[in-house]
Design an enzyme around this catalytic site. Structure first.
Site, PDB file in Angstrom:
ATOM      1  N   PRO A 135       1.119  59.108  51.097  1.00  0.00           N
ATOM      2  CA  PRO A 135       1.885  59.826  52.119  1.00  0.00           C
ATOM      3  C   PRO A 135       2.643  58.908  53.065  1.00  0.00           C
ATOM      4  O   PRO A 135       3.703  59.268  53.580  1.00  0.00           O
ATOM      5  CB  PRO A 135       0.809  60.624  52.866  1.00  0.00           C
ATOM      6  CG  PRO A 135      -0.263  60.843  51.848  1.00  0.00           C
ATOM      7  CD  PRO A 135      -0.284  59.581  51.028  1.00  0.00           C
ATOM      8  N   GLY A 138       6.109  54.764  49.564  1.00  0.00           N
ATOM      9  CA  GLY A 138       6.225  54.765  48.115  1.00  0.00           C
ATOM     10  C   GLY A 138       6.675  53.434  47.570  1.00  0.00           C
ATOM     11  O   GLY A 138       5.907  52.696  46.966  1.00  0.00           O
ATOM     12  N   THR A 165       2.593  62.869  39.217  1.00  0.00           N
ATOM     13  CA  THR A 165       2.898  63.670  38.030  1.00  0.00           C
ATOM     14  C   THR A 165       1.669  63.786  37.145  1.00  0.00           C
ATOM     15  O   THR A 165       0.997  62.791  36.865  1.00  0.00           O
ATOM     16  CB  THR A 165       4.055  63.035  37.249  1.00  0.00           C
ATOM     17  OG1 THR A 165       5.213  62.972  38.087  1.00  0.00           O
ATOM     18  CG2 THR A 165       4.377  63.851  36.006  1.00  0.00           C
ATOM     19  N   GLU A 250       9.236  51.984  32.974  1.00  0.00           N
ATOM     20  CA  GLU A 250       9.439  53.335  33.488  1.00  0.00           C
ATOM     21  C   GLU A 250      10.908  53.568  33.824  1.00  0.00           C
ATOM     22  O   GLU A 250      11.478  54.620  33.515  1.00  0.00           O
ATOM     23  CB  GLU A 250       8.586  53.558  34.736  1.00  0.00           C
ATOM     24  CG  GLU A 250       8.779  54.933  35.363  1.00  0.00           C
ATOM     25  CD  GLU A 250       7.987  55.119  36.644  1.00  0.00           C
ATOM     26  OE1 GLU A 250       8.059  56.234  37.220  1.00  0.00           O
ATOM     27  OE2 GLU A 250       7.305  54.178  37.083  1.00  0.00           O
ATOM     28  N   GLY A 351      30.445  80.776  38.621  1.00  0.00           N
ATOM     29  CA  GLY A 351      29.340  81.595  39.120  1.00  0.00           C
ATOM     30  C   GLY A 351      28.125  81.533  38.220  1.00  0.00           C
ATOM     31  O   GLY A 351      26.980  81.552  38.686  1.00  0.00           O
TER      32      GLY A 351
END
Length: 390
Positions: A135, A138, A165, A250, A351
Protein backbone atom coordinates in the site's frame (compact mmCIF):
# COMPACT_ATOMS: atom_id res chain seq x y z
CA UNK A 1 7.51 -13.55 -17.57
CA UNK A 2 11.03 -14.78 -17.97
CA UNK A 3 11.50 -18.49 -17.51
CA UNK A 4 14.04 -20.91 -18.94
CA UNK A 5 16.17 -19.87 -21.89
CA UNK A 6 16.46 -21.94 -25.04
CA UNK A 7 18.22 -20.18 -27.88
CA UNK A 8 17.70 -23.02 -30.37
CA UNK A 9 16.61 -21.49 -33.69
CA UNK A 10 12.85 -21.48 -34.08
CA UNK A 11 11.33 -22.47 -37.40
CA UNK A 12 8.46 -20.60 -38.96
CA UNK A 13 6.54 -23.88 -38.86
CA UNK A 14 6.91 -24.10 -35.08
CA UNK A 15 5.74 -20.54 -34.59
CA UNK A 16 2.83 -20.96 -36.97
CA UNK A 17 1.73 -24.16 -35.26
CA UNK A 18 1.84 -22.55 -31.83
CA UNK A 19 0.03 -19.44 -33.05
CA UNK A 20 -2.71 -21.60 -34.58
CA UNK A 21 -3.11 -23.59 -31.36
CA UNK A 22 -3.32 -20.49 -29.18
CA UNK A 23 -5.68 -18.78 -31.62
CA UNK A 24 -8.10 -21.72 -31.60
CA UNK A 25 -7.96 -21.92 -27.81
CA UNK A 26 -8.59 -18.17 -27.42
CA UNK A 27 -11.44 -18.06 -29.94
CA UNK A 28 -13.28 -21.08 -28.56
CA UNK A 29 -12.40 -21.19 -24.85
CA UNK A 30 -12.07 -17.48 -23.99
CA UNK A 31 -13.59 -14.93 -26.38
CA UNK A 32 -17.21 -16.22 -26.30
CA UNK A 33 -17.29 -16.12 -22.50
CA UNK A 34 -15.39 -12.97 -21.55
CA UNK A 35 -18.51 -10.83 -21.13
CA UNK A 36 -20.06 -13.30 -18.69
CA UNK A 37 -16.76 -13.76 -16.85
CA UNK A 38 -16.33 -10.00 -16.48
CA UNK A 39 -19.84 -9.76 -15.04
CA UNK A 40 -19.07 -12.59 -12.63
CA UNK A 41 -15.72 -11.11 -11.65
CA UNK A 42 -13.84 -14.34 -12.33
CA UNK A 43 -13.30 -17.09 -14.87
CA UNK A 44 -13.61 -20.83 -14.18
CA UNK A 45 -10.63 -22.44 -12.55
CA UNK A 46 -11.01 -25.27 -15.07
CA UNK A 47 -9.55 -22.94 -17.74
CA UNK A 48 -6.10 -23.49 -16.22
CA UNK A 49 -6.38 -27.23 -16.80
CA UNK A 50 -7.56 -26.78 -20.39
CA UNK A 51 -4.64 -24.43 -21.12
CA UNK A 52 -2.26 -26.87 -19.46
CA UNK A 53 -3.54 -29.77 -21.54
CA UNK A 54 -2.40 -27.85 -24.65
CA UNK A 55 1.01 -27.21 -23.12
CA UNK A 56 0.43 -23.46 -22.87
CA UNK A 57 1.18 -23.11 -19.16
CA UNK A 58 4.42 -25.06 -19.41
CA UNK A 59 5.90 -23.20 -22.36
CA UNK A 60 9.42 -22.13 -21.41
CA UNK A 61 9.86 -24.48 -18.44
CA UNK A 62 12.08 -27.60 -18.16
CA UNK A 63 10.68 -30.92 -19.25
CA UNK A 64 11.42 -32.48 -15.86
CA UNK A 65 8.68 -30.31 -14.34
CA UNK A 66 6.17 -30.91 -17.14
CA UNK A 67 7.18 -27.96 -19.28
CA UNK A 68 8.52 -27.37 -22.77
CA UNK A 69 11.77 -25.39 -23.09
CA UNK A 70 11.23 -22.45 -25.44
CA UNK A 71 13.07 -19.38 -26.61
CA UNK A 72 11.67 -15.87 -26.35
CA UNK A 73 10.89 -16.02 -30.07
CA UNK A 74 8.70 -19.09 -29.52
CA UNK A 75 7.00 -17.72 -26.41
CA UNK A 76 5.98 -14.51 -28.20
CA UNK A 77 3.12 -16.16 -30.14
CA UNK A 78 1.55 -17.28 -26.86
CA UNK A 79 1.29 -13.77 -25.42
CA UNK A 80 0.48 -12.09 -28.73
CA UNK A 81 -2.17 -14.50 -30.03
CA UNK A 82 -3.81 -15.00 -26.64
CA UNK A 83 -4.23 -11.23 -26.37
CA UNK A 84 -5.34 -10.68 -29.95
CA UNK A 85 -7.95 -13.41 -30.09
CA UNK A 86 -8.94 -13.73 -26.44
CA UNK A 87 -9.10 -9.92 -26.12
CA UNK A 88 -9.16 -10.01 -22.32
CA UNK A 89 -6.39 -8.67 -20.15
CA UNK A 90 -8.16 -10.13 -17.14
CA UNK A 91 -7.91 -13.67 -18.46
CA UNK A 92 -4.34 -13.18 -19.66
CA UNK A 93 -3.14 -11.74 -16.35
CA UNK A 94 -4.52 -14.46 -14.10
CA UNK A 95 -4.11 -17.42 -16.43
CA UNK A 96 -0.41 -16.63 -16.85
CA UNK A 97 0.34 -15.24 -13.38
CA UNK A 98 2.60 -18.22 -12.77
CA UNK A 99 5.02 -16.69 -15.27
CA UNK A 100 5.88 -14.01 -12.73
CA UNK A 101 5.38 -16.15 -9.62
CA UNK A 102 7.38 -19.25 -10.62
CA UNK A 103 10.62 -17.94 -12.19
CA UNK A 104 12.17 -17.10 -8.78
CA UNK A 105 11.23 -20.60 -7.62
CA UNK A 106 12.77 -22.18 -10.69
CA UNK A 107 15.95 -20.12 -10.47
CA UNK A 108 16.49 -20.05 -6.71
CA UNK A 109 14.40 -22.73 -5.01
CA UNK A 110 15.88 -26.01 -3.79
CA UNK A 111 15.45 -29.15 -5.88
CA UNK A 112 12.81 -30.39 -3.43
CA UNK A 113 10.83 -27.13 -3.53
CA UNK A 114 10.92 -26.97 -7.33
CA UNK A 115 9.69 -30.56 -7.56
CA UNK A 116 6.91 -29.84 -5.07
CA UNK A 117 5.63 -26.59 -6.54
CA UNK A 118 6.24 -26.31 -10.28
CA UNK A 119 4.65 -29.50 -11.73
CA UNK A 120 1.13 -28.99 -10.30
CA UNK A 121 1.11 -25.35 -11.44
CA UNK A 122 2.14 -26.23 -14.99
CA UNK A 123 -0.50 -28.97 -14.99
CA UNK A 124 -3.18 -26.38 -14.19
CA UNK A 125 -3.95 -27.99 -10.83
CA UNK A 126 -2.58 -25.13 -8.72
CA UNK A 127 -2.11 -21.38 -9.16
CA UNK A 128 1.00 -19.28 -8.49
CA UNK A 129 1.23 -15.54 -7.86
CA UNK A 130 3.84 -12.86 -7.14
CA UNK A 131 3.46 -10.36 -4.28
CA UNK A 132 5.75 -7.33 -4.23
CA UNK A 133 3.68 -4.11 -4.26
CA UNK A 134 2.54 -2.71 -0.92
CA UNK A 135 0.00 0.00 0.00
CA UNK A 136 2.87 2.40 0.66
CA UNK A 137 4.72 1.85 -2.61
CA UNK A 138 5.23 -0.16 -5.76
CA UNK A 139 8.14 0.74 -8.01
CA UNK A 140 10.37 1.72 -5.06
CA UNK A 141 10.94 -1.93 -4.14
CA UNK A 142 13.88 -1.13 -1.84
CA UNK A 143 11.50 0.54 0.62
CA UNK A 144 9.09 -2.36 1.15
CA UNK A 145 8.02 -2.94 4.75
CA UNK A 146 6.67 -6.49 5.01
CA UNK A 147 8.94 -8.33 7.45
CA UNK A 148 10.04 -11.94 7.84
CA UNK A 149 11.83 -12.79 11.09
CA UNK A 150 13.64 -16.11 11.38
CA UNK A 151 12.48 -18.26 14.29
CA UNK A 152 14.18 -21.64 14.20
CA UNK A 153 13.08 -23.48 11.08
CA UNK A 154 10.43 -20.91 10.18
CA UNK A 155 10.01 -17.30 9.16
CA UNK A 156 7.37 -15.18 10.89
CA UNK A 157 5.84 -12.86 8.27
CA UNK A 158 3.95 -9.65 9.01
CA UNK A 159 2.76 -6.92 6.66
CA UNK A 160 0.57 -6.52 3.62
CA UNK A 161 0.63 -6.52 -0.18
CA UNK A 162 -1.77 -4.95 -2.66
CA UNK A 163 -2.79 -5.23 -6.35
CA UNK A 164 -1.75 -8.91 -6.37
CA UNK A 165 -2.89 -10.76 -9.50
CA UNK A 166 -4.34 -14.20 -8.66
CA UNK A 167 -4.03 -13.22 -5.01
CA UNK A 168 -7.41 -14.62 -4.02
CA UNK A 169 -7.01 -18.09 -5.54
CA UNK A 170 -3.23 -18.59 -5.46
CA UNK A 171 -1.97 -21.83 -3.94
CA UNK A 172 1.59 -20.46 -3.89
CA UNK A 173 2.62 -16.84 -3.41
CA UNK A 174 6.18 -15.65 -4.03
CA UNK A 175 6.51 -12.81 -1.52
CA UNK A 176 9.10 -10.05 -1.25
CA UNK A 177 9.96 -9.51 2.43
CA UNK A 178 12.44 -7.65 4.60
CA UNK A 179 14.67 -10.00 6.60
CA UNK A 180 17.57 -9.41 8.98
CA UNK A 181 17.62 -6.79 11.71
CA UNK A 182 14.40 -5.00 12.53
CA UNK A 183 15.94 -1.71 11.48
CA UNK A 184 17.40 -2.92 8.17
CA UNK A 185 16.73 -0.60 5.25
CA UNK A 186 17.28 -0.49 1.51
CA UNK A 187 17.68 -3.20 -1.10
CA UNK A 188 20.21 -5.22 0.91
CA UNK A 189 17.62 -6.33 3.44
CA UNK A 190 15.14 -7.82 0.96
CA UNK A 191 14.57 -11.55 0.54
CA UNK A 192 12.12 -13.75 -1.34
CA UNK A 193 9.89 -16.31 0.36
CA UNK A 194 7.48 -18.82 -1.14
CA UNK A 195 4.30 -18.84 0.94
CA UNK A 196 1.74 -21.65 0.77
CA UNK A 197 -1.70 -20.23 0.11
CA UNK A 198 -3.29 -22.16 2.98
CA UNK A 199 -0.99 -20.61 5.62
CA UNK A 200 -2.76 -19.58 8.85
CA UNK A 201 -2.61 -15.82 9.35
CA UNK A 202 -2.86 -15.06 5.62
CA UNK A 203 -6.03 -13.13 4.78
CA UNK A 204 -7.15 -11.91 1.36
CA UNK A 205 -9.70 -9.38 0.15
CA UNK A 206 -10.79 -8.80 -3.43
CA UNK A 207 -10.23 -5.43 -5.12
CA UNK A 208 -12.60 -3.80 -7.64
CA UNK A 209 -10.97 -2.36 -10.75
CA UNK A 210 -11.53 -0.26 -13.86
CA UNK A 211 -10.61 -3.18 -16.12
CA UNK A 212 -9.35 -6.76 -15.93
CA UNK A 213 -12.72 -7.47 -14.34
CA UNK A 214 -12.46 -11.26 -14.46
CA UNK A 215 -8.94 -11.30 -13.03
CA UNK A 216 -8.85 -11.81 -9.30
CA UNK A 217 -6.81 -8.98 -7.79
CA UNK A 218 -6.24 -9.02 -4.06
CA UNK A 219 -5.09 -7.16 -0.99
CA UNK A 220 -3.09 -9.62 1.13
CA UNK A 221 -2.46 -9.30 4.86
CA UNK A 222 0.08 -11.32 6.81
CA UNK A 223 -0.53 -11.64 10.54
CA UNK A 224 2.23 -13.77 12.06
CA UNK A 225 2.24 -16.14 9.10
CA UNK A 226 4.70 -18.96 9.64
CA UNK A 227 6.59 -20.04 6.52
CA UNK A 228 9.00 -22.99 6.64
CA UNK A 229 12.59 -21.84 6.11
CA UNK A 230 12.97 -24.31 3.25
CA UNK A 231 10.82 -21.93 1.19
CA UNK A 232 13.45 -19.19 1.24
CA UNK A 233 14.39 -18.54 -2.40
CA UNK A 234 18.09 -17.92 -2.76
CA UNK A 235 19.95 -16.36 0.13
CA UNK A 236 18.74 -13.84 2.66
CA UNK A 237 19.32 -10.33 1.37
CA UNK A 238 19.46 -11.41 -2.29
CA UNK A 239 15.82 -10.68 -3.03
CA UNK A 240 16.27 -7.33 -4.72
CA UNK A 241 18.40 -8.80 -7.51
CA UNK A 242 15.89 -11.62 -7.97
CA UNK A 243 13.05 -9.12 -8.31
CA UNK A 244 14.91 -6.97 -10.82
CA UNK A 245 15.79 -9.97 -13.00
CA UNK A 246 12.18 -11.14 -12.87
CA UNK A 247 10.91 -7.73 -14.01
CA UNK A 248 12.78 -7.93 -17.32
CA UNK A 249 10.88 -10.97 -18.52
CA UNK A 250 7.59 -9.65 -17.20
CA UNK A 251 8.02 -6.40 -19.11
CA UNK A 252 8.78 -8.19 -22.35
CA UNK A 253 5.66 -10.32 -21.90
CA UNK A 254 3.60 -7.19 -21.28
CA UNK A 255 4.97 -5.64 -24.47
CA UNK A 256 4.10 -8.70 -26.57
CA UNK A 257 0.65 -8.79 -25.00
CA UNK A 258 0.08 -5.07 -25.64
CA UNK A 259 0.90 -5.74 -29.29
CA UNK A 260 -1.79 -8.41 -29.41
CA UNK A 261 -4.36 -6.14 -27.80
CA UNK A 262 -3.55 -3.39 -30.31
CA UNK A 263 -4.14 -5.89 -33.11
CA UNK A 264 -7.46 -6.90 -31.55
CA UNK A 265 -8.58 -3.26 -31.65
CA UNK A 266 -7.46 -2.93 -35.27
CA UNK A 267 -9.28 -6.12 -36.26
CA UNK A 268 -12.56 -4.91 -34.78
CA UNK A 269 -12.22 -1.39 -36.15
CA UNK A 270 -11.48 -2.63 -39.68
CA UNK A 271 -14.39 -5.06 -39.66
CA UNK A 272 -16.73 -2.31 -38.43
CA UNK A 273 -15.45 0.19 -40.98
CA UNK A 274 -16.10 -2.23 -43.81
CA UNK A 275 -19.71 -2.98 -42.88
CA UNK A 276 -20.90 0.30 -41.35
CA UNK A 277 -22.33 2.77 -43.87
CA UNK A 278 -22.54 6.55 -43.50
CA UNK A 279 -23.64 9.04 -46.14
CA UNK A 280 -24.17 6.24 -48.62
CA UNK A 281 -20.72 4.65 -48.31
CA UNK A 282 -18.88 2.25 -46.02
CA UNK A 283 -16.82 3.99 -43.35
CA UNK A 284 -13.62 2.59 -44.81
CA UNK A 285 -14.30 4.48 -48.05
CA UNK A 286 -13.81 7.76 -46.21
CA UNK A 287 -10.21 8.94 -46.28
CA UNK A 288 -10.20 10.04 -42.65
CA UNK A 289 -11.09 6.51 -41.51
CA UNK A 290 -8.52 4.87 -43.78
CA UNK A 291 -5.88 7.17 -42.33
CA UNK A 292 -6.81 6.15 -38.79
CA UNK A 293 -6.44 2.49 -39.74
CA UNK A 294 -3.09 3.13 -41.43
CA UNK A 295 -1.86 5.02 -38.37
CA UNK A 296 -2.79 2.00 -36.26
CA UNK A 297 -0.92 -0.33 -38.60
CA UNK A 298 2.16 1.89 -38.55
CA UNK A 299 2.40 1.55 -34.78
CA UNK A 300 1.52 -2.15 -34.77
CA UNK A 301 4.18 -3.05 -37.31
CA UNK A 302 6.91 -1.02 -35.61
CA UNK A 303 6.03 -2.66 -32.27
CA UNK A 304 6.08 -6.13 -33.82
CA UNK A 305 9.50 -5.54 -35.37
CA UNK A 306 10.88 -4.24 -32.09
CA UNK A 307 9.50 -7.23 -30.18
CA UNK A 308 11.19 -9.58 -32.63
CA UNK A 309 14.49 -7.73 -32.26
CA UNK A 310 14.45 -7.79 -28.45
CA UNK A 311 13.50 -11.48 -28.47
CA UNK A 312 16.36 -12.30 -30.85
CA UNK A 313 18.85 -10.48 -28.61
CA UNK A 314 17.67 -12.40 -25.55
CA UNK A 315 17.84 -15.74 -27.37
CA UNK A 316 21.40 -14.90 -28.44
CA UNK A 317 22.35 -14.28 -24.81
CA UNK A 318 22.74 -10.51 -25.17
CA UNK A 319 20.88 -9.47 -22.02
CA UNK A 320 23.19 -6.80 -20.60
CA UNK A 321 22.35 -3.18 -19.77
CA UNK A 322 21.59 -2.31 -23.42
CA UNK A 323 19.01 -5.11 -23.59
CA UNK A 324 17.43 -4.07 -20.27
CA UNK A 325 17.09 -0.54 -21.68
CA UNK A 326 15.51 -1.92 -24.85
CA UNK A 327 12.96 -3.88 -22.80
CA UNK A 328 12.01 -0.75 -20.86
CA UNK A 329 11.64 1.33 -24.01
CA UNK A 330 9.76 -1.44 -25.80
CA UNK A 331 7.34 -1.80 -22.92
CA UNK A 332 6.53 1.91 -23.15
CA UNK A 333 6.26 1.88 -26.94
CA UNK A 334 4.04 -1.22 -27.02
CA UNK A 335 1.63 0.03 -24.38
CA UNK A 336 1.44 3.42 -26.11
CA UNK A 337 0.62 1.54 -29.32
CA UNK A 338 -2.13 -0.29 -27.46
CA UNK A 339 -3.43 3.00 -26.07
CA UNK A 340 -3.47 4.65 -29.50
CA UNK A 341 -5.17 1.72 -31.21
CA UNK A 342 -7.80 1.37 -28.48
CA UNK A 343 -8.60 5.08 -28.72
CA UNK A 344 -8.80 5.07 -32.51
CA UNK A 345 -10.89 1.91 -32.57
CA UNK A 346 -13.44 3.35 -30.15
CA UNK A 347 -13.57 6.50 -32.29
CA UNK A 348 -14.17 4.48 -35.47
CA UNK A 349 -16.88 2.41 -33.79
CA UNK A 350 -18.54 5.62 -32.58
CA UNK A 351 -21.43 5.02 -30.20
CA UNK A 352 -20.95 1.26 -30.44
CA UNK A 353 -17.40 1.70 -29.19
CA UNK A 354 -18.82 3.05 -25.94
CA UNK A 355 -20.94 -0.07 -25.40
CA UNK A 356 -20.01 -3.01 -23.19
CA UNK A 357 -19.53 -6.11 -25.30
CA UNK A 358 -17.18 -4.64 -27.87
CA UNK A 359 -13.53 -5.64 -27.81
CA UNK A 360 -12.32 -2.07 -28.13
CA UNK A 361 -14.35 -0.83 -25.16
CA UNK A 362 -12.89 -3.54 -22.93
CA UNK A 363 -9.33 -2.96 -24.08
CA UNK A 364 -9.77 0.83 -23.76
CA UNK A 365 -10.44 0.30 -20.03
CA UNK A 366 -7.48 -2.06 -19.71
CA UNK A 367 -4.86 0.20 -21.26
CA UNK A 368 -3.81 2.01 -18.11
CA UNK A 369 -2.99 -1.05 -16.07
CA UNK A 370 -0.72 -2.22 -18.89
CA UNK A 371 1.05 1.15 -18.86
CA UNK A 372 1.47 1.05 -15.07
CA UNK A 373 1.90 -2.64 -14.22
CA UNK A 374 5.40 -4.08 -14.29
CA UNK A 375 6.86 -0.58 -14.08
CA UNK A 376 5.16 2.70 -14.95
CA UNK A 377 6.23 4.70 -18.00
CA UNK A 378 8.18 7.18 -15.91
CA UNK A 379 10.09 4.41 -14.12
CA UNK A 380 10.84 2.74 -17.45
CA UNK A 381 12.30 5.95 -18.85
CA UNK A 382 14.52 6.52 -15.83
CA UNK A 383 15.72 2.92 -15.81
CA UNK A 384 16.45 3.00 -19.54
CA UNK A 385 18.39 6.24 -19.14
CA UNK A 386 20.48 4.70 -16.37
CA UNK A 387 21.25 1.58 -18.41
CA UNK A 388 22.24 3.70 -21.40
CA UNK A 389 24.48 5.94 -19.33
CA UNK A 390 22.39 9.04 -19.98
Amino acid sequence: MTVTSDATPVSNEDRTALTDTVTRFARTEIAPHVGAWDAAGEFPRSLYRRAADLGLLGLGYPEQYGGTPASYALRMPLWRALSRHGASGGVLASLLSHNIGLPPVLAHGSDAVRAEVIPPVLAGEQIAALAITEPGGGSDVAQLKTTARREGDEYLVNGEKVFITSGIRADWITVAVRTGDAGSKGSGGISMLLMPGHSPGLSRSKLDKMGWLCSDTAHLRFDNVRVPARYLLGEEGAGFRIIMANFNGERFGLAASALGFAEACYDEALAWARQRKTFGAALVEHQVIRHKLVDMQMRIQSTAAWCESVAAQADAGRTGPEWVAQVCLLKNHATQTMQFCADQAVQILGGMGFMRGTVSERIYREVKVMMIGGGAEEIMKDLAAKQLGI
